[in-house]
Design a protein around this motif. Structure first.
Motif, PDB file in Angstrom:
ATOM      1  N   MET A  37       0.798  -6.234  -0.034  1.00  0.00           N
ATOM      2  CA  MET A  37       0.778  -4.903   0.588  1.00  0.00           C
ATOM      3  C   MET A  37      -0.644  -4.390   0.754  1.00  0.00           C
ATOM      4  O   MET A  37      -0.970  -3.786   1.767  1.00  0.00           O
ATOM      5  CB  MET A  37       1.609  -3.912  -0.220  1.00  0.00           C
ATOM      6  CG  MET A  37       3.111  -4.101  -0.041  1.00  0.00           C
ATOM      7  SD  MET A  37       3.657  -4.052   1.690  1.00  0.00           S
ATOM      8  CE  MET A  37       3.284  -2.357   2.124  1.00  0.00           C
ATOM      9  N   GLN A  38      -1.489  -4.633  -0.230  1.00  0.00           N
ATOM     10  CA  GLN A  38      -2.882  -4.193  -0.128  1.00  0.00           C
ATOM     11  C   GLN A  38      -3.553  -4.848   1.074  1.00  0.00           C
ATOM     12  O   GLN A  38      -4.210  -4.188   1.871  1.00  0.00           O
ATOM     13  CB  GLN A  38      -3.645  -4.538  -1.406  1.00  0.00           C
ATOM     14  CG  GLN A  38      -5.116  -4.163  -1.357  1.00  0.00           C
ATOM     15  CD  GLN A  38      -5.878  -4.660  -2.571  1.00  0.00           C
ATOM     16  OE1 GLN A  38      -5.452  -5.574  -3.267  1.00  0.00           O
ATOM     17  NE2 GLN A  38      -7.017  -4.065  -2.826  1.00  0.00           N
ATOM     18  N   TYR A  39      -3.351  -6.159   1.213  1.00  0.00           N
ATOM     19  CA  TYR A  39      -3.988  -6.856   2.323  1.00  0.00           C
ATOM     20  C   TYR A  39      -3.382  -6.418   3.652  1.00  0.00           C
ATOM     21  O   TYR A  39      -4.102  -6.195   4.627  1.00  0.00           O
ATOM     22  CB  TYR A  39      -3.896  -8.376   2.158  1.00  0.00           C
ATOM     23  CG  TYR A  39      -4.689  -9.059   3.233  1.00  0.00           C
ATOM     24  CD1 TYR A  39      -6.074  -9.110   3.152  1.00  0.00           C
ATOM     25  CD2 TYR A  39      -4.074  -9.590   4.356  1.00  0.00           C
ATOM     26  CE1 TYR A  39      -6.828  -9.680   4.165  1.00  0.00           C
ATOM     27  CE2 TYR A  39      -4.820 -10.159   5.369  1.00  0.00           C
ATOM     28  CZ  TYR A  39      -6.181 -10.198   5.274  1.00  0.00           C
ATOM     29  OH  TYR A  39      -6.919 -10.751   6.275  1.00  0.00           O
ATOM     30  N   TRP A  40      -2.079  -6.279   3.714  1.00  0.00           N
ATOM     31  CA  TRP A  40      -1.415  -5.835   4.945  1.00  0.00           C
ATOM     32  C   TRP A  40      -1.970  -4.485   5.375  1.00  0.00           C
ATOM     33  O   TRP A  40      -2.283  -4.285   6.552  1.00  0.00           O
ATOM     34  CB  TRP A  40       0.101  -5.743   4.731  1.00  0.00           C
ATOM     35  CG  TRP A  40       0.823  -5.228   5.926  1.00  0.00           C
ATOM     36  CD1 TRP A  40       1.236  -5.946   7.014  1.00  0.00           C
ATOM     37  CD2 TRP A  40       1.227  -3.879   6.176  1.00  0.00           C
ATOM     38  NE1 TRP A  40       1.864  -5.126   7.914  1.00  0.00           N
ATOM     39  CE2 TRP A  40       1.873  -3.851   7.420  1.00  0.00           C
ATOM     40  CE3 TRP A  40       1.111  -2.694   5.458  1.00  0.00           C
ATOM     41  CZ2 TRP A  40       2.389  -2.679   7.963  1.00  0.00           C
ATOM     42  CZ3 TRP A  40       1.626  -1.531   6.003  1.00  0.00           C
ATOM     43  CH2 TRP A  40       2.260  -1.536   7.241  1.00  0.00           C
ATOM     44  N   ARG A  41      -2.129  -3.576   4.431  1.00  0.00           N
ATOM     45  CA  ARG A  41      -2.666  -2.252   4.754  1.00  0.00           C
ATOM     46  C   ARG A  41      -4.091  -2.346   5.288  1.00  0.00           C
ATOM     47  O   ARG A  41      -4.472  -1.598   6.193  1.00  0.00           O
ATOM     48  CB  ARG A  41      -2.623  -1.351   3.526  1.00  0.00           C
ATOM     49  CG  ARG A  41      -1.231  -0.895   3.182  1.00  0.00           C
ATOM     50  CD  ARG A  41      -1.253   0.021   1.973  1.00  0.00           C
ATOM     51  NE  ARG A  41       0.096   0.414   1.609  1.00  0.00           N
ATOM     52  CZ  ARG A  41       0.591   0.297   0.400  1.00  0.00           C
ATOM     53  NH1 ARG A  41      -0.145  -0.172  -0.597  1.00  0.00           N
ATOM     54  NH2 ARG A  41       1.823   0.677   0.151  1.00  0.00           N
ATOM     55  N   MET A  42      -4.864  -3.258   4.752  1.00  0.00           N
ATOM     56  CA  MET A  42      -6.234  -3.409   5.246  1.00  0.00           C
ATOM     57  C   MET A  42      -6.250  -3.924   6.678  1.00  0.00           C
ATOM     58  O   MET A  42      -7.025  -3.458   7.501  1.00  0.00           O
ATOM     59  CB  MET A  42      -7.037  -4.318   4.330  1.00  0.00           C
ATOM     60  CG  MET A  42      -7.321  -3.638   3.002  1.00  0.00           C
ATOM     61  SD  MET A  42      -8.601  -4.432   2.052  1.00  0.00           S
ATOM     62  CE  MET A  42     -10.039  -4.021   3.030  1.00  0.00           C
TER      63      MET A  42
END
Length: 84
Positions: free
Chosen positions: A47-52
């Motif tokens: 999720m962190q990477y997707w948000r970035m």
């Protein structure tokens, strides 16, 4: 005072959009068709990477972690960005 249109209120800074698009481009160029596989392989939550990649969750620490995974310096990452 009139409420702002939701779309207008959520519009991202163009610089954040450029960074997000470049993160996605680099991932794909490195052969990762799935953001999930890239994130898992490099110890970043999905999720962190997707948000970035969507430009909705940026911290410098997270950006540096991703650049380290790509073995890329800040100057290499930002070399093709136009300065305003």
């Amino acid at each position: 005072m009139a409420k702002k249109d939701k779309k207008e209120a959520k519009k991202l800074d163009i610089r954040i959009e450029q960074i997000a698009k470049k993160l996605e481009k680099i991932r794909i160029e490195k052969g990762y068709t799935s953001y999930e596989n890239f994130a898992i392989e490099h110890g970043i939550t999905r999720m962190q990477y997707w948000r970035m990649e969507k430009g909705t969750n940026f911290t410098f620490q997270s950006l540096l972690k991703i650049l380290d995974a790509h073995q890329m310096s800040l100057s290499d990452f930002f070399e093709d960005f136009k300065m305003n």
